[in-house]
Design an enzyme around this catalytic site. Structure first.
Site, PDB file in Angstrom:
ATOM      1  N   GLY A  67       0.782  -1.066   0.012  1.00 32.63           N
ATOM      2  CA  GLY A  67      -0.096   0.091   0.016  1.00 32.63           C
ATOM      3  C   GLY A  67       0.842   1.382   0.053  1.00 32.63           C
ATOM      4  O   GLY A  67       1.625   1.399  -1.125  1.00 32.63           O
ATOM      5  N   LYS A  68       1.027   1.927   1.208  1.00 35.98           N
ATOM      6  CA  LYS A  68       1.714   3.261   1.199  1.00 35.98           C
ATOM      7  C   LYS A  68       1.328   3.983   0.035  1.00 35.98           C
ATOM      8  O   LYS A  68       2.192   4.602  -0.556  1.00 35.98           O
ATOM      9  CB  LYS A  68       3.117   2.741   1.067  1.00 35.98           C
ATOM     10  CG  LYS A  68       3.702   2.426   2.437  1.00 35.98           C
ATOM     11  CD  LYS A  68       5.343   2.236   2.447  1.00 35.98           C
ATOM     12  CE  LYS A  68       6.108   1.881   3.485  1.00 35.98           C
ATOM     13  NZ  LYS A  68       7.286   1.860   3.116  1.00 35.98           N
ATOM     14  N   HIS A  69       0.052   4.409   0.064  1.00 36.67           N
ATOM     15  CA  HIS A  69      -0.644   5.287  -0.947  1.00 36.67           C
ATOM     16  C   HIS A  69      -2.049   5.653  -0.480  1.00 36.67           C
ATOM     17  O   HIS A  69      -2.592   4.934   0.515  1.00 36.67           O
ATOM     18  CB  HIS A  69      -0.284   4.857  -2.279  1.00 36.67           C
ATOM     19  CG  HIS A  69      -1.447   3.660  -2.684  1.00 36.67           C
ATOM     20  ND1 HIS A  69      -0.673   2.341  -2.736  1.00 36.67           N
ATOM     21  CD2 HIS A  69      -2.815   3.379  -2.656  1.00 36.67           C
ATOM     22  CE1 HIS A  69      -1.729   1.388  -2.846  1.00 36.67           C
ATOM     23  NE2 HIS A  69      -2.998   2.136  -2.904  1.00 36.67           N
ATOM     24  N   ALA A  70      -2.562   6.652  -1.055  1.00 37.22           N
ATOM     25  CA  ALA A  70      -3.729   6.989  -0.843  1.00 37.22           C
ATOM     26  C   ALA A  70      -4.466   6.934  -2.434  1.00 37.22           C
ATOM     27  O   ALA A  70      -3.796   7.132  -3.359  1.00 37.22           O
ATOM     28  CB  ALA A  70      -4.250   8.287  -0.298  1.00 37.22           C
TER      29      ALA A  70
END
Ligand code: TYD
Length: 137
Positions: free
Chosen positions: A49-52
């Site tokens: 992930g590490k995102h929006a």
């Protein structure tokens, strides 16, 4: 879902043969599903992930095993453990997510409101915070 993310428990249809869970668009899934993907065999030490997303909404279900979700809407930050196939997390747009602590048997299925579009990703946390502030004003 005013925080932008929510842990939900689905209705189990159980009898002496086992359990069944039905996810209907508009009821359990509050958007039209355009894409389904799943993660399995994730390295237990990794962070995914590490995102929006700018627009995308998702429902994530840990069908097997367990993993942790760090969810951050720019104001509130929570870690949620998903370890039951009858639970899921709704994640609205503009929520930073990091998935970690994958068990060996972890299978995460993701129901997504949009087709895959890399331009919808916010990959930098500072950019994400700036986007959330824009929406506040
Ligand atoms: P990535 O975004 O790194 O996954 P995560 O959000 O779990 O960190 O995606 C891994 C690879 O898969 C990357 O090359 C992009 C690709 N991908 C698709 O082609 N389609 C999809 O629907 C998704 C989610 C990823």
């Amino acid at each position: 879902m005013n925080k932008g993310f929510k842990l939900v428990t689905f209705n189990k249809l159980s009898d002496d043969r086992g359990n069944l869970i039905a996810l209907e668009v508009k009821d359990e899934i509050p958007f039209d599903v355009k894409r389904v993907y799943y993660i399995y065999g994730a390295n237990g030490d990794c962070i995914r992930g590490k995102h929006a997303h700018k627009i995308l909404k998702q429902l994530m279900v840990c069908m097997s095993g367990s993993c942790s979700f760090l969810l951050d809407n720019g104001t509130d930050r929570e870690v949620v453990l998903l370890n039951k196939p009858n639970q899921g997390i709704y994640i609205d747009s503009l929520v930073w997510r990091e998935l970690s602590n994958f068990s060996k048997d972890c299978v995460v299925v993701v129901f997504a409101s949009e087709h895959y579009d890399r331009s919808d990703y916010i990959l930098d946390y500072e950019d994400f915070l700036r986007e959330t502030k824009k929406n506040d004003s």
